[in-house]
Design an enzyme around this catalytic site. Structure first.
Site, PDB file in Angstrom:
ATOM      1  N   GLU A   3       0.804  -1.219   0.000  1.00  0.00           N
ATOM      2  CA  GLU A   3       0.000   0.000   0.000  1.00  0.00           C
ATOM      3  C   GLU A   3       0.841   1.275   0.000  1.00  0.00           C
ATOM      4  OE1 GLU A   3      -2.463  -0.689   3.407  1.00  0.00           O
ATOM      5  OE2 GLU A   3      -4.020  -1.686   2.232  1.00  0.00           O
ATOM      6  N   GLU A  57       7.473 -21.484   8.047  1.00  0.00           N
ATOM      7  CA  GLU A  57       7.636 -20.597   9.208  1.00  0.00           C
ATOM      8  C   GLU A  57       8.635 -21.139  10.223  1.00  0.00           C
ATOM      9  OE1 GLU A  57       4.648 -21.359  12.779  1.00  0.00           O
ATOM     10  OE2 GLU A  57       3.607 -20.566  11.021  1.00  0.00           O
TER      11      GLU A  57
END
Length: 323
Positions: free
Chosen positions: A103, A134
């Site tokens: 963004e 992860e």
């Protein structure tokens, strides 16, 4: 009689015993017996309950404002000399980092390489879980090495639990390279915060659904990441007051918004706004300086360059030079 889940696990009875013992100590994983029958509530009651849970998150963020502010100043200082901001996380935490990074270009006209989101397992992990990604500190180090991380960069490891190896590995590796490091978690005394120069621990408490850290923890992480990226960009001169003067007009809505921003900043009429934007090749900040400073395109560009992109400083320079 109402029964509640119990954990009959004993140490050594499962290959996951150590990890389960770790999870038992985490606030974000805590089981709340008082919520054991929420599936019996009406939908309005459930909505009110979840809303009341969410309402506690801003206070938890507020408790960490000194740590957040210190991180923002450190990141802004490094970005001002050409450094990058890198988010690193897995699952929900990684997705939030990628979202915040994506963004920044349309909002602040940053280069796509200036704010980067890394998610364990790569881009495909945005929509599909990548098994085991992860759990690897080495994968995080490899991802940062691929970026060519330097001491001017800043790395924010994001993990609700504060124990995710990928996030911890990113922070640890970044620190060996001299980069500024931030550990954002939702548990106190987390390994992630301990590994980072700036530890931010937003303790929101146990989730409505046991262990579902996409809820309050995810909301807290989104609030903090919004705060970090927005305030870093304000420090870098990407705004003029509360106007997004570096907005990239890449679609019709943003082109209309750019004209509104110029209007709000200058009070000029539409004809003058269009002329200034045309002269400035659509750059909002330059157009405002052309109008308010009564300068031409090349002068506006030079003044902003001298002011390192800070419009307010460039305007003061015009006033000084014409006094």
């Amino acid at each position: 009689m109402t029964s509640t889940p119990t954990d009959t696990h004993t140490e050594g009875s499962s290959p996951y015993g150590e990890l389960r013992a770790q999870l038992d100590t985490l606030t974000t994983e805590a089981f709340r017996p008082e919520l054991a029958e929420i599936d019996q509530l009406s939908t309005p009651e459930l909505a009110a309950l979840m809303n009341s849970e969410d309402a506690t998150v801003p206070a938890a963020v507020a408790a960490q404002l000194p740590q957040i502010a210190a991180a923002i100043d450190g990141i802004a200082e490094r970005m001002a000399r050409g450094g990058r901001l890198v988010y690193a996380g897995a699952g929900t935490a990684g997705r939030l980092g990628v979202l915040d990074a994506s963004e920044c270009p349309p909002t602040f006209n940053t280069d796509p390489g200036e704010v980067v989101g890394l998610i364990a397992g790569g881009p495909s992990a945005m929509v599909t879980a990548v098994e085991g990604a992860e759990d690897s500190k080495e994968l995080a180090a490899d991802d940062l090495d691929t970026l060519g991380l330097t001491a001017d960069d800043s790395v924010i490891g994001i993990s609700a639990s504060g124990r995710t190896p990928y996030a911890i590995g990113a922070v640890e590796h970044a620190r060996t390279l001299g980069a500024l490091t931030v550990g954002l978690s939702c548990n106190a005394d987390s390994a992630l915060a301990a590994a980072a120069e700036h530890g931010i621990e937003v303790v929101v408490g146990p989730e409505l659904l046991t262990g579902s850290t996409r809820l309050k923890s995810g909301t807290a992480q989104k609030l903090v990441l919004n705060m970090i990226s927005t305030l870093v960009m304000i420090r870098l001169g990407k705004t003029y007051g509360n106007l997004m003067v570096d907005v990239r007009a890449s679609n019709e809505k943003l082109r209309a918004r750019s004209r509104r921003i110029v209007s709000l900043a200058t009070g000029a009429d539409d004809t003058e706004i269009e002329a200034a934007l045309t002269a400035a090749d659509g750059e909002v900040k330059n157009a405002i300086l052309i109008i308010l400073g009564d300068v031409d395109k090349s002068t506006a560009a030079a003044l902003l360059d001298e002011a390192h992109g800070h419009l307010r400083a460039a305007l003061k320079s015009v006033c000084t030079n014409t006094a």
